[in-house]
Design a protein around this motif. Structure first.
Motif, PDB file in Angstrom:
ATOM      1  N   UNK A  14      36.490  38.588  36.912  1.00  0.00           N
ATOM      2  CA  UNK A  14      37.750  38.204  36.281  1.00  0.00           C
ATOM      3  C   UNK A  14      37.853  36.684  36.158  1.00  0.00           C
ATOM      4  N   UNK A  15      37.409  35.994  37.178  1.00  0.00           N
ATOM      5  CA  UNK A  15      37.446  34.538  37.147  1.00  0.00           C
ATOM      6  C   UNK A  15      36.540  33.999  36.039  1.00  0.00           C
ATOM      7  N   UNK A  16      35.378  34.591  35.895  1.00  0.00           N
ATOM      8  CA  UNK A  16      34.429  34.124  34.886  1.00  0.00           C
ATOM      9  C   UNK A  16      34.941  34.399  33.475  1.00  0.00           C
ATOM     10  N   UNK A  17      35.367  35.653  33.231  1.00  0.00           N
ATOM     11  CA  UNK A  17      35.830  36.005  31.888  1.00  0.00           C
ATOM     12  C   UNK A  17      37.112  35.275  31.537  1.00  0.00           C
ATOM     13  N   UNK A  18      37.923  34.995  32.549  1.00  0.00           N
ATOM     14  CA  UNK A  18      39.150  34.222  32.288  1.00  0.00           C
ATOM     15  C   UNK A  18      38.801  32.825  31.824  1.00  0.00           C
ATOM     16  N   UNK A  19      37.778  32.259  32.410  1.00  0.00           N
ATOM     17  CA  UNK A  19      37.370  30.917  31.992  1.00  0.00           C
ATOM     18  C   UNK A  19      36.887  30.919  30.550  1.00  0.00           C
TER      19      UNK A  19
END
Length: 1617
Positions: free
Chosen positions: A815-820
């Motif tokens: 989630x952190x990666x795709x949010x970025x």
């Protein structure tokens, strides 16, 4: 040796006796008189005396060793006295031996003391001696050693010995003995108080007085050596005395207090002291660290500061360090600088020249000496020392001090723990700091990272060396200013490479020790000094102010994301440097650039950052700002033409130094992976501070906000390490440098970023900085793209790390990666104008990088990607242009979006690069992640695939998309029941029904829909796309058709395969119906597609024929396929024909049972096969090649005939073979190939077909023999060898046909049909043709030649054929035709057109072959040729050919009767004589064989009817043949006179005469002559007139005359004379 000495002394006396000085002359004369008065003394006696002295000296050590207990006290004293006395002998050998023996004895005494101490409990004490304020009891050996050493000290000081009565002992010898004892047995002086008292009371006072006196070099040298030994080993025994001595050594460093050599001796002592860590700390703790004591080390280091500035010109002090300059004359003219031998700094040896080099600066060449002053024991005078030698010793002392501190402190900073403790820690779960979640096993824990922080030795209060640790810290705190001042001075001096590197290494070690002790003040001071030395302020200022600023987009020196410098670029720059190395300071001022020395300092700074990294804190800015400044300078140097070659390095050295700096920078960033989080955040924040600055103006676009906060905008700032602080406008180079370093840091700390909270790990800081940079339009494109690339790489790498987490625990990371990524793309297109064409190119690049990052995340996460599939598809669709994208995104799953028309609508993409990137992600979905896609989204996925397939910009993309359909098919098939497929015949509504079912989520319908999409793609205008779709359909069926029932398979066959064939056929027919006619390239491409389709269908049929054949509807299906094939005939294309016959061959080749296919189906197939040649009138319409079609045609025949040979009629088979013959005749020449050596594929196939056909059916033998005979003669009848033919030569086919003809003819030679049908006669005609063309036809190909192959074949056929022909009642005409060809065969064998033969022809070998063949044929036809059934004309033709081929020489006009007249016409008519030699045939052997055959035919044998007829036919030609050489001899020889007859003519004449003389002819062969009766010699009667004439001519030739006379006598004998 003794005689030489005596002679020398006598010569001196004689010379003195001749002097004018009366006293000297009288003394000399008296000495000579005394010598004369002496009794006679031989040289042997003198040698004996010296030998005795030497024996005594040799015996003393053994005596002391063997009788050590007895040899003590007075006896020991006497032994030492003997050595002392003999040491004064003038003889050098004795004196030197005595000195060495004395030293050995003294050492042996102390050896006895050491041995005695080991057995101290066994040996009682014997005396009491003084030991300072008290007394000490000693044992015997110790007592002797005490007295002996005390006497040595007294004698050396100039006093009188008390124990040993030394006769004479020089002060140097005494000092050497004392040093030897102290060096070899230092522990005795520490453990025996009486000896320590001797040192304090006698030796040290003497040494202190000596240091103050002006002594000679030998005495002072030995005194200082002894002092050095005492300080090093016995400082604790006499601290006060050593304090005074060390103070004197410091005082002696003053140039006014001591001469240079004594200063050098003092510096060498300090050099040794600084090399011992324990000693130097002991000295500092004893004196500098104690109240009331004299300051030793601080004074010494202060003296170093004064020394470094004592002579600035001598050391070349300047603004920056340079290479030393050699001075060769008094004018001090500068020569070229010394070039270092390698970047590693190998010290070269001293020069071998007599004149030692001198120069300005400190160099290993003139600032060092081969032997240190302390080791010059053999010198009586002080050596001449280089002026800069003392300064080199200062550098060495500084280096030794740093090394000593490092050796002591560095091991204390390493974490160590016992094995049990390690095991316990491994088993327990370490609690995480600050309540953060526990990281995975891949991430290093905080407890481990804390262990990577070096231990502060000052915290080790319980350590045994803690006192010394505090002493070391105090030393650094008190002495660092002096060390820094000294190092700073020499950093600006002229040093060679070795000294400069040693100096930098000293600074590095000193700084490291200070940092490990957490002494921030000295640490930062030295770091700053290194930073200034790495990038001097004048260099930075000059490059910043340079008007020639490098372009923004030029590559940065520090732009390599994984390293500091680009070595390749700078090595190439360095290779272009000027070869002139003699550069002065004026040029440096004009163009200041970084040198290898600056890079060396930079590397040292980086190495310090590596060693002290977790402890640096805010001091990281020193390292990073220095790197940034170096990047600025190097970039400017790159623009100006490269870095400066400062005269000490070559271009390669510069590149090597850059590589070393790069390696150090890489290791620096790699080390951060082991930092604790707080230390890492400090590093990251220091790097990000290089990007931060004041905000941009309000007009700057897209200052987007989101979950990561407001993006930060930046302005460049140059660091203040070099004393410069200035602001400039944004520059891409600064951003690139900082971004590259951030990238390095992130790559090496991905595990930290993945497994800790965003605020704790620094993730939030990093993303804010990078996104703000990549969306800021005011920043250069290169920097924006680099920032985007860093985000992408970070996301990708961390996604890979998250895969190691337990299932379900990696969702937060994902989630952190795709949010970025989502934040980045949304910020990029936020407030974008409606006009899509206005998108900035850099925005597209940033978008592309984000798409690639998404692809990487999908690759890494795979099936564990549990969230964001809808977002994934939205991002992928963003690559295509859509007017209402938001509406489409919300409603994409509510509407199927399909049209009932399967035709493709072209799609548009925003950018090709974006399309390719999105396509890669779609590739991943279809290849690996279909299982994670919901069923309801599969239809949308198919639409996405159609978009990619329909785009026209990238062919490969369309082709690859086709394979995705196969992946979807595979995924769906594994989840469906094949029996659920619709079981109905193909009709108009099938496609509509399937589409509706797929919209409802039916998996079987979706599978069929995939195939229908592919069928639509098979009509694409691009051939590659069409063929790819066909191949994909084949793969789909090939993988799953074995799981289908016959009914399901037939349904798929009609709905998919038949529809695909029909679609292709309609396109083919429509192309040929165009008014203008189709384009040849288009036709060819569609033909290739048809070939692929038919091949695919064939492959399916052949692979699953059992399943297909078991269907009740198979017959109808096969009939439908044949109808398609027949319709393809009308396309007038050989290419399509080849595809059709290949398909037929493929299907039939897999069938082994006729009944499975059925006779009607086979007959229908055979009929279709025959009809192909019914359309030959249309073949040339397209002008395509016939070769492939005819080859496939022949292959199809083999399979048809293999299955139907028992069912098909013979007439049909022969008709089919006729078609094969036509295919050979109509075939074209293959480009870049020849059928001379090898048959073409078509010819090979046709011969195989003929061999396959049954030859035992009615009419087949004669038909096949004639067919093969036509093939044999085909090369010689179709074209001429020199006509420049453009079709096949058929040479290889002709040879192959000969072999097949021979086999079939011999096999069926017993059939009368072979003879009566004319097949044999036709075969012989065809075989004779190649033989007759011998040497004329030159396209022979590989061995054997065609005429030899034909000869062998003809003989093999005739061998059984001739006997068999007599067994049948053949007609005369048939018989005559056969024998006529036999006669032609014999003539062709014997004859050869030699004039047409190639130059390389081996006539002899060919002639022998023909002779063997002729003899074989002769044996077959003789005497059968004499049969009454054979006409006489045939026999006469045979003998006439023999006569013609028996001629050895060419005949002239009139020698042979013309045709139509008898052979013996004008037999006796003479001819005109000739002197020219006749032309000799090259086949003389064959000629003589034919001559012999004529003789044999006429000779008498059994007198059978056959032999008589042959003799009658041959006799006229034999008589004519014998008359020719006789007539030539009669006419030509008289003209030659005495000249001999040509050898060939002579041989021919003798051969003929001898044959005629020895032959007995058949009586009935030659008619009787009138009035003459000679039955056996009738031939001689005919030749008698010629023989008589020849006898008259041959009177001068005995051999010829004798043979002719013998011939006459033979006639006489026959007459009875």
């Amino acid at each position: 040796m003794t005689a030489q000495i005596l002679s020398s002394e006598l010569a001196n006396l004689i010379q003195d006796s001749k002097r004018k000085n009366t006293e000297l002359r009288n003394a000399s004369e008296k000495a000579l008189q005394d010598l004369k008065a002496l009794p006679a003394t031989s040289e042997t006696q003198l040698a004996a005396g010296l030998e005795i002295q030497l024996k005594i000296l040799q015996a003393l050590p053994s005596l002391l060793q063997n009788y050590s207990n007895e040899l003590r006290g007075e006896l020991l004293s006497l032994s030492l006295q003997v050595c002392s006395f003999l040491q004064t002998v003038k003889n050098p050998a004795v004196g030197n031996t005595a000195a060495a023996t004395l030293q050995q004895l003294v050492i042996s005494v102390f050896d006895k003391v050491a041995s005695e101490d080991d057995r101290s409990l066994e040996i009682p004490t014997i005396a009491e001696v003084p030991a300072g304020d008290t007394s000490a009891t000693v044992r015997p050996a110790a007592h002797d050693a005490y007295k002996m050493f005390r006497d040595l000290c007294l004698v050396t000081e100039g006093g009188k010995a008390e124990f040993i009565r030394f006769s004479s002992l020089s002060q140097t010898s005494g000092l050497e003995l004392i040093e030897s004892v102290l060096t070899n047995h230092g522990t005795i002086f520490s453990s025996h108080p009486e000896q320590g008292h001797t040192l304090r009371s006698l030796l040290m006072p003497f040494i202190i007085r000596s240091l103050s006196d002006r002594l000679t070099f030998p005495i002072a040298l030995r005194v200082i050596r002894i002092l050095y030994v005492l300080i090093r080993n016995h400082l604790a025994v006499m601290p006060s005395e050593c304090e005074i001595a060390l103070g004197l050594l410091n005082h002696m460093l003053d140039p006014e207090a001591s001469p240079p050599w004594k200063r050098a001796l003092c510096m060498e002592v300090f050099r040794g002291l600084y090399s011992d860590p324990n000693l130097i700390l002991q000295i500092y703790g004893e004196y500098d660290g104690s109240n009331g004591k004299k300051i030793i080390l601080r004074d010494n280091l202060a003296a170093f500061v004064r020394l470094s500035t004592e002579k600035p010109a001598a050391i070349g002090l300047g603004h920056h360090s340079t290479a030393p300059v050699t001075l060769n004359n008094k004018d001090a003219q500068a020569d070229q600088a010394v070039v270092e031998s390698s970047i590693a700094g190998v010290i070269a040896g001293p020069s071998n020249n007599n004149a030692a080099p001198t120069g300005i600066g400190i160099s290993i060449q003139w600032s060092s000496i081969r032997t240190p002053c302390l080791d010059n024991l053999d010198k009586s005078e002080a050596p001449n020392l280089p002026e800069t030698y003392i300064y080199s010793l200062v550098l060495t002392c500084i280096n030794n001090l740093s090394e000593s501190l490092a050796k002591f402190i560095l091991p204390l900073t390493v974490h160590t723990e016992s094995k049990a403790k390690k095991k316990a820690k491994a088993q327990e779960v370490s609690p995480q700091d600050n309540g953060s979640p526990a990281p995975s096993g891949l991430s290093r824990t905080q407890s481990y990272r804390k262990r990577t922080v070096p231990i502060n030795p000052l915290d080790l209060e319980k350590h045994s060396a803690y006192t010394r640790i505090k002493t070391a810290a105090d030393l650094i705190n008190e002495c660092w200013p002096a060390v820094l001042a000294t190092c700073s001075t020499f950093l600006h001096a002229a040093l060679d490479t070795d000294y400069y590197r040693a100096l930098v290494r000293s600074i590095q070690k000193f700084t490291q020790v200070a940092g490990l002790l957490r002494l921030s003040t000295p640490r930062d001071a030295f770091l700053t000094t290194l930073g200034k030395a790495a990038v001097p302020s004048h260099v930075l200022t000059a490059n910043l102010a340079s008007p020639k600023t490098p372009a923004l987009e030029s590559p940065s020196i520090f732009s390599n994301p994984k390293g500091l410098l680009s070595v390749d670029s700078f090595v190439s720059q360095s290779s272009t440097l000027s070869q002139d190395r003699s550069r002065g300071t004026s040029m440096d001022a004009m163009n200041p650039q970084l040198t290898t020395r600056n890079l060396l300092c930079l590397r040292a700074l980086l190495n310090l950052a590596i060693a002290l990294g977790p402890t640096l804190g805010d001091s990281w800015s020193i390292a990073f700002e220095t790197l940034q400044q170096a990047d600025i300078v190097m970039a400017a140097s790159n623009t100006k033409g490269g870095a400066r070659n400062d005269g000490e390095t070559s271009a390669q050295s510069l590149g090597s130094e850059i590589a070393a700096v790069q390696s150090a920078a890489s290791r620096l960033f790699e080390s951060t992976a082991d930092y604790p989080n707080d230390s890492f955040v400090q590093v990251l924040d220091s790097l990000c501070s290089l990007l931060r600055g004041k905000s941009l103006p309000a007009s700057t676009p897209r200052a987007s906000s989101g979950s990561f906060g407001t993006p930060i905008h930046h302005q460049r700032r140059v660091g203040s390490i070099s004393g410069i602080s200035l602001n400039t406008e944004s520059d891409a180079r600064d951003y690139v440098f900082a971004l590259n370093k951030i990238a390095d840091l992130v790559v090496l700390n991905e595990s930290r970023l993945a497994h800790y909270e965003a605020t704790e790990s620094g993730w939030e800081i990093m993303i804010k900085e990078l996104v703000s940079t990549c969306i800021n339009c005011s920043i250069a494109s290169s920097a924006r793209l680099l920032a985007a690339d860093i985000i992408a790489r970070t996301v990708k790498d961390i996604a890979g790390l998250s895969m190691m987490e337990a299932e379900g625990q990696n969702s937060d990371v994902q989630d952190r990666l795709l949010s970025a990524l989502q934040y980045q793309i949304s910020a990029l297109y936020e407030d974008q104008p409606e006009d899509e064409d206005s998108i900035d190119e850099t925005d597209v690049e940033v978008h592309h990088i984000a798409l690639e990052a998404l692809k990487s995340v999908m690759e890494q996460c795979g099936e564990s990607l549990t969230a964001g599939w809808d977002s994934v598809f939205v991002v992928l669709k963003s690559a295509f242009e859509t007017r209402h994208s938001k509406h489409n995104e919300t409603d994409s799953h509510k509407s199927n979006g399909r049209s009932t028309d399967l035709s493709l609508q072209p799609s548009r993409v925003r950018s090709k690069r974006l399309a390719r990137s999105a396509f890669g992600s779609a590739h991943l979905v279809c290849s690996d992640f279909l299982a994670t896609v919901p069923d309801s989204s599969i239809s949308t996925l198919l639409e996405l695939l159609i978009l990619f397939c329909a785009q026209q910009d990238d062919l490969n993309m369309s082709l690859t998309t086709i394979t995705f359909f196969w992946n979807v098919s595979d995924f769906l098939h594994n989840r469906i029941d094949m029996s659920a497929l619709p079981r109905q015949h193909a009709g108009e509504d099938v496609r509509h029904d399937i589409e509706e079912a797929s919209n409802q989520g039916s998996l079987p319908a979706l599978w069929i829909q995939v195939l229908l999409y592919l069928i639509a793609v098979t009509t694409d205008d691009r051939m590659e796309v069409r063929n790819g779709a066909v191949q994909t359909i084949l793969r789909i069926f090939d993988n799953y058709v074995d799981q289908m029932s016959p009914e399901t398979w037939m349904f798929c066959l009609r709905v998919v395969l038949f529809r695909m064939i029909e679609a292709n056929l309609n396109v083919q027919l429509s192309l040929r119906s165009l008014e203008r006619g189709p384009d040849s390239e288009i036709i060819a491409s569609w033909n290739d597609t048809t070939k692929v389709i038919l091949r695919a269908m064939t492959s399916l049929f052949t692979t699953y024929l059992d399943t297909v054949e078991s269907s009740a509807d198979f017959g109808n299906a096969w009939g439908t396929i044949l109808q398609f094939f027949e319709r393809y005939y009308t396309c007038r294309s050989h290419s399509l024909g080849a595809s059709i016959f290949t398909a037929i061959t493929g299907v039939l080749s897999k069938s082994e049972d006729l009944n499975k296919i059925g006779v009607p189906a086979l007959l229908q197939t055979a009929s279709l096969w025959r009809k192909y040649f019914d359309h030959r009138g249309l073949w040339r319409a397209e002008g395509d090649s016939t070769q492939d079609a005819f080859v496939a045609y022949a292959q199809a025949f083999k399979e048809i005939y293999r299955l139907s040979k028992d069912a098909i009629e013979a007439e049909q088979v022969l008709g089919m073979i006729t078609n094969l013959e036509d295919s050979v005749l109509l075939s074209e020449k293959i480009a870049y190939s020849s059928d001379v050596d090898y048959m073409t594929p078509l010819q090979t196939q046709v011969t195989e077909c003929i061999a396959l056909v049954r030859s035992d059916i009615t009419g087949a033998p004669s038909f096949l023999i004639k067919l093969l005979s036509r093939f044999v003669a085909l090369p010689f009848t179709k074209t001429s060898p020199d006509s420049g033919q453009k079709g096949p030569t058929f040479v290889a086919l002709s040879k192959a046909a000969m072999s097949l003809l021979q086999a079939i003819a011999i096999k069926h030679i017993s059939l009368e049909e072979v003879f009566t049908s004319g097949a044999l006669d036709f075969a012989l005609v065809s075989l004779v043709k190649p033989i007759q063309e011998k040497y004329i036809w030159q396209l022979e190909g590989k061995s054997p030649p065609a005429w030899q192959k034909a000869t062998s074949t003809a003989l093999a056929i005739l061998e059984p054929a001739l006997p068999q022909s007599r067994a049948f009642s053949l007609t005369k005409e048939t018989t005559r035709n056969i024998w006529d060809q036999v006669i032609h065969l014999a003539s062709a064998i014997a004859r050869a057109a030699i004039s047409s033969a190639p130059p390389t022809t081996n006539f002899s070998k060919d002639e022998q072959f023909d002779i063997a063949a002729f003899k074989s044929l002769r044996d077959m036809i003789t005497p059968a040729l004499g049969s009454p059934s054979i006409p006489d004309t045939t026999r006469r033709a045979y003998t006439a050919h023999l006569f013609t081929n028996s001629l050895v020489h060419a005949t002239g006009p009139g020698e042979i009767p013309p045709p139509g007249t008898g052979p013996l016409t004008d037999l006796y008519k003479p001819r005109y004589g000739r002197t020219a030699d006749p032309l000799l045939t090259l086949r003389s052997a064959m000629a003589y064989v034919c001559l012999a055959e004529l003789v044999s035919l006429v000779s008498i044998h059994s007198s059978s009817v056959e032999e008589v007829k042959l003799a009658q036919a041959a006799a006229p030609y034999l008589i004519l043949r014998a008359a020719l050489p006789l007539k030539a001899y009669i006419a030509d020889q008289p003209l030659r006179g005495r000249m001999p007859q040509p050898e060939s003519q002579r041989r021919e004449l003798l051969e003929v005469v001898r044959a005629m003389r020895g032959m007995e002819c058949e009586p009935r062969a030659i008619p009787d002559a009138e009035g003459v009766s000679a039955p056996m010699k009738k031939h001689l009667v005919r030749l008698f007139p010629l023989v008589c004439s020849a006898v008259r001519v041959a009177r001068g030739d005995r051999e010829v005359s004798g043979e002719l006379v013998g011939l006459v006598e033979g006639v006489g004998e026959e007459f009875g004379v």
